[in-house]
Enzyme design. Structure first.
Site: not given
Ligand code: NAD
Length: 269
Positions: A154, A167
């Site tokens: 990401s 995350y």
């Protein structure tokens, strides 16, 4: 079908492939003639829908339900893949989730769940794939590489993300996990790379893109001025899996419309 003959006849496992990016990657690989295992953790009927879509275009796929954070389930999934397709050539470590909260309110369970799926899941699947690549050896008519591992990371492996500490930590972990195994496995001709998407329209962020106001706010972070589509990622995964990218290993490719260009600093910042 089969516009890239270099991928035809190879076999891929795509984790978390019943929705979003994983689904688009599974379909893109299958369209190149790759035999695909569509992994899902729950709702196998959704995975079966992806398999049916692939088959209706003439591709080959099976669905397999397994939680990527559970060692025994991952090993059983790889065994089932070898039974169906003989071996693995391409692993796409895509499964991931978010459990967001303010840092001071974050429970240990929500911290652990995200690390278990997003980071440990990638470790468990990559280890099984690497073991099989090394056992099998090179199959020159399929690929010049012994095997290819693609880690779905990401932009938050480099952009800090308050409210999403678990995350961002998991994706930061994926970055050095990927680079470390790339370094270790390169002498064996195993290529390991990350795809780091920006904002892609999927259910993981559906609640953040419900209104035009929310979409406009996200667009201020994207110089290229559009939200990404899962198919954008599918095309990159096909290229990274093919011998066309043979000299690329240990790389993180940001596919984000320029989100990592720090657009807030455009002009005088
Ligand atoms: P998604 O929710 O549609 O896909 C995630 C998939 O992972 C789902 O199919 C889910 O069932 C599966 N999954 C969750 N836990 C699992 C487990 N324990 N075992 C196996 N599968 C499991 O969302 P998405 O956006 O398609 O996310 C795919 C990947 O892309 C994730 O790793 C995510 O972090 C990453 N990503 C997405 C974006 C984005 O903007 N959508 C941006 C950057 C990175």
């Amino acid at each position: 079908m089969n516009s890239n003959p270099k991928l035809k006849g190879q076999s891929a496992l795509v984790t978390g492939a019943s929705s979003g990016i994983g689904k688009a990657v599974a379909i893109a690989l299958a369209n190149e003639g790759v035999n695909v295992v569509v992994n899902c953790s729950s709702h196998p009927e959704r995975g079966q829908e992806v398999v049916d879509e692939i088959k209706s275009s003439g591709g080959t796929a099976i669905v397999y339900q397994a939680d990527v954070s559970k060692e025994d389930e991952v090993q059983a999934m790889f065994a089932a893949m070898y039974k169906a397709f003989g071996t693995i050539d391409i692993l796409v470590n895509n499964a991931g989730l978010q459990k967001d909260s303010a840092f001071v309110d974050m429970t240990l369970a929500d911290w652990q769940k995200v690390i278990d799926v997003n980071l440990t899941g990638q470790f468990l699947c990559a280890r099984e794939a690497a073991r099989e690549f090394l056992r099998r050896g090179i199959v020159a008519e399929r690929s010049v590489a012994l095997g290819k591992i693609i880690c779905m990371s990401s932009v938050h492996d480099m952009i800090p993300w308050s409210g999403h500490v678990n995350y961002a930590s998991s994706k930061g972990g994926v970055m050095l996990f990927m680079k470390s195994i790339a370094q270790e496995l390169a002498p064996h001709k195993i290529r390991v790379n990350s795809i780091s998407p920006g904002a892609i329209k999927t259910r993981i962020n559906a609640s953040e893109m419900e209104t035009q106001e929310e979409i406009d706010k996200i667009l201020t972070l994207i110089p290229y001025n559009r939200i990404g589509e899962p198919e954008d990622i599918g095309k990159l995964a096909v290229w990274l899996a093919s011998d066309d990218s043979d000299y690329i290993t240990g790389a993180t490719i940001y596919i984000d419309g320029g989100m990592t260009l720090f657009p807030g600093f455009a002009g005088n910042g």
